[in-house]
Structure formats: C-alpha cells, structure tokens
Write an enzyme that holds these catalytic residues in place. Sequence first.
Site, PDB file in Angstrom:
ATOM      1  CG  ASP A 178     -58.756 -33.580   4.237  1.00  0.00           C
ATOM      2  OD1 ASP A 178     -59.633 -33.954   3.425  1.00  0.00           O
ATOM      3  OD2 ASP A 178     -58.702 -33.994   5.405  1.00  0.00           O
TER       4      ASP A 178
ATOM      5  NE  ARG B 168     -53.733 -41.731  10.743  1.00  0.00           N
ATOM      6  CZ  ARG B 168     -53.769 -40.413  10.600  1.00  0.00           C
ATOM      7  NH1 ARG B 168     -54.727 -39.873   9.860  1.00  0.00           N
ATOM      8  NH2 ARG B 168     -52.884 -39.644  11.182  1.00  0.00           N
TER       9      ARG B 168
END
Length: 489
Positions: A227, A307
């Site tokens: 990813d 995050r």
Amino acid sequence: MWGLYATSSTKEVLLSLLVALLIAHRMQCAIAGLWADEVYPDGMIEIGAHKQVESHFDERDTVPGSGARRELAASDCQTGNAIDDCWRCDNSWESNRQALADCAIGFGKNAVGGKHGSLYVVTDNSDDDVVNPKYGTLRWAVIQTEPLWIIFQQDTRIKLTQELIMNSYKTIDGRGHNVQIAGGAGITIQAITNIIIHGIRIFNLVPTGPAMVRDSPSHYGHRLRSDGSAISIFAATNIWLDHLYLSDCTTNLISAIEASTYITVSNNYFTNHDMVMLFGAHPEDTFDTIMQVTVAYNHFGTGLTQRMPRCRFGYFHVFNNDYVEWKMYAIGGSQNPTILSEGNRFMAPDDKNSKEVTKRVADGGNDYGGWENWNWRSSGDMFLNGAFFTDSGSSNIDSSLYQKATSFTAKPSSNVGTLTANAGPFQCGLGGYLSCDAGTPNTYGGSGGSGGSGSTPGWYSSGEQDHEISQLVMFFSLILSTLSVILSM
C-alpha cells in the site's frame, strides 16, 4: 611592463595577492556549497545547508519557547532525553554500536534487534533481484535467520523494487551516514520479533507488486500489492523505531495491526503527510486489545493532517512530543482505546475548526457504551494557539485504568523543546562523539500522501559545488595574469 621594474618587496606583495585569491576562491566554493541546491539525475533536489537550517529554525520559532535547541558538548551531553543520554555521551559509540539496544524505553524497551549478532555492512544499494538478493545488499541482510546488526559503508540511497520483508532479530542502524529509502516500496515487519530501525530517512514511497518476494533464505512467496506505507507492522512484537525521518508516502507512515504489541516510536521527525500512524486496522479486530504502544520525543512537523496516532483498542502512552501542526486532529481513535497523553506540546493550527487535539471516530464497530466512557486523559500537556484536549472516562489520572498505558516517566511539557530538538536522523559523521544537532531535514513540494513526488530530505553539508564556466575562466585568467607579472620580474 611595470612588472619589469618591480622591487623584491613588490614581488612579496604580488605573491601575497595570489595566496589571497586562492583563499578567496576556496571560501567562495564553501559558501556556494552552503547556499546552493544540488539536482540529482533522477530529478530529486538536495537543498543547500543554509536553506535547510533557515527553514528548520523558522519552523521551530513558530512555537513559543522553542528556541532551546541544544548544543551538545562532550562535557555536557545529558539533556533529559533518556534514549539519547544513554548512548550519545559515549565517545566510542562507533565501536560499540550494539549498546544502542540497551537504550530503548517504553513498551518497546525489550527490543534487542541484532544486539547478539554480527555486524553486517551494506556495500551495495541495488535491489534488482528480490527473490535471490545479492550479498552486500540491505535485502540480503534483513532476510537472514541469525541476528544481524546492519550498518552502511557510505551515504546510501536505496529504491526498493518490492517491499522489504524483514526477519527477526535485526537492527538497521544508519548512524554516521545519510541513508535514504526513497521512491519505491517500504519496510514490512510481519509475524516476527525484535526489530530496531534507527537513523534513516524514508520518503516518497509508492505501492508495488504483486510479486514474488523472498522473506528468508529458505522461502519466498507471492505478495499482493503493497500500500505504499513507510513501515508496516503485522502480528509482530518488540519493535523500536527511533530517529527516523518520515514523509510523503502513499498510505500510513507507520502502521501496527493484527495484534502487534510492545512497540516504541521515538525521536522521529514527521512532515508533509496525511495519515501519519495507524494502530489497529479494523473495528472487528478485538485481538488488538493486547496492543501497547509508546509514542515519545517525536516532532510532528508541518504539512501533517491526522493520525498522530489513530488508535483502536489497546493501550497508548503518548508523551513529550512536539505537535507543530495538524489539519484535522492530532490524536484519534475508536473501539475504546486507553490513551494517556502526558507532557506534550500542542500548537493548534489557525483554522478555528481544527483546534481540538482529539477525535473520536465512529466507524461501525462496538462503541462500548459511547466515547464518553473511553479512557482518554491529558496530564501536564501544554496547549497553544487555542488547542484543547477532550478528556473522557475515568476522572482519576492515577487510576489503575491507566497503569497499562503508562510506559515511562514523562518530563514536564516545558522541556519538550529540548527533548525533541534532535528528532530525526543525526547528521554527524563517524568518529567519536556526536556533537552536532540532528539537522532536521527540510522538504520540497508535494503534499501528504503524494507518494511518488514531494519532499526530499536534505543533508547538512558544505561540500563544494560546480560553478559556472565563466566564473572559472575569469578566476584562472586572473591567476595566470598575476603569475606572468611575477615571473617577468
């Protein structure tokens, strides 16, 4: 010519002039090296040292009290950063590299990496064959079954063809050199234990695969498409990520999922990215309740969105970090994680809608009685420019509810400027005491999650640069003219 009638004293003056010209040219080269940008064949730009330092101080100056960058001396190297104070005062650290393994703190403090193994030197920056990697490459080292402490022969930039799948008991130690992993795949830590990664730069990573990739000397297999994360941790334990530069990757800079635990993320410099750290991937993954992660002494720089970290289930100790910017939120989570935020410094953005440090996320899973019951606590944090933290759950910070989320003793938030002053890889070379600052890298262009383009960390160097041909012609013409005068006397 007037030189034909020059006296001996005139000759001395002319010789002095020649020496002065040589010295001036040398200084010009050095100054040009400080100011000039260098463009590599692949189009990546390494900015001049002066611009890096200027940008670095400009960013630090946006936070009140942040001018306390430390200048270390061999006689005064104790700064309160427990990790750095453990090893940086040792003049012989280079010959005792594996002592670094004794310096970890927090939940990942037992990560020994390759402490009990041999030193391995990366001499080859290629990554051409991921099934049968060559000896001398980084990939060959990380897949071995025995413990290895991996170092680098020289400044190195590695473009990983496919994800770098590590084996247990490995340390990647970039100290003393500018080590970059850029432009390709990232690092995968899957179903293994005891990993230390220290002192490297990871940026501009992209998805790769599917492909056949080797993960041990005796096995290789088919990997699905990665990813584009910088460091992905799956079902792994005892992990320490320290003094890294992380920027501009495709997904997360760091992720830990699938019941990974005993992790410390410390002294890192994060910049120019959207999703910084993910701990726990899905609302159904209740096995992540065993997760324990320490986030300490990090610098969360400009261009970050969210995050820092984002947590599911588990226990998280976030202390003595410097948050310079966030566009959405700093600390977030769901599924009832226990989060203890201690001694951090939070500088809110100017956007009036993004002042809150915290964000509770509803993502379709069990809300465990509502976010008001989740144990999130701020203790001794510093809030600037309107930043605020929304507490929830237990009102008693000393409650046993937070014992599993306490991994180390936090310092007062007033010390954060000093504790995080050297976040990111150290810029010092080999040979004894690391007396210089970390020299935090600057970045060019790109935005969070841009993947293939964007920031390139610089390297503080006053190395000589090439100059325009016209300048060289003028200089040497002047030298030749001066010599002709002297020789004609």
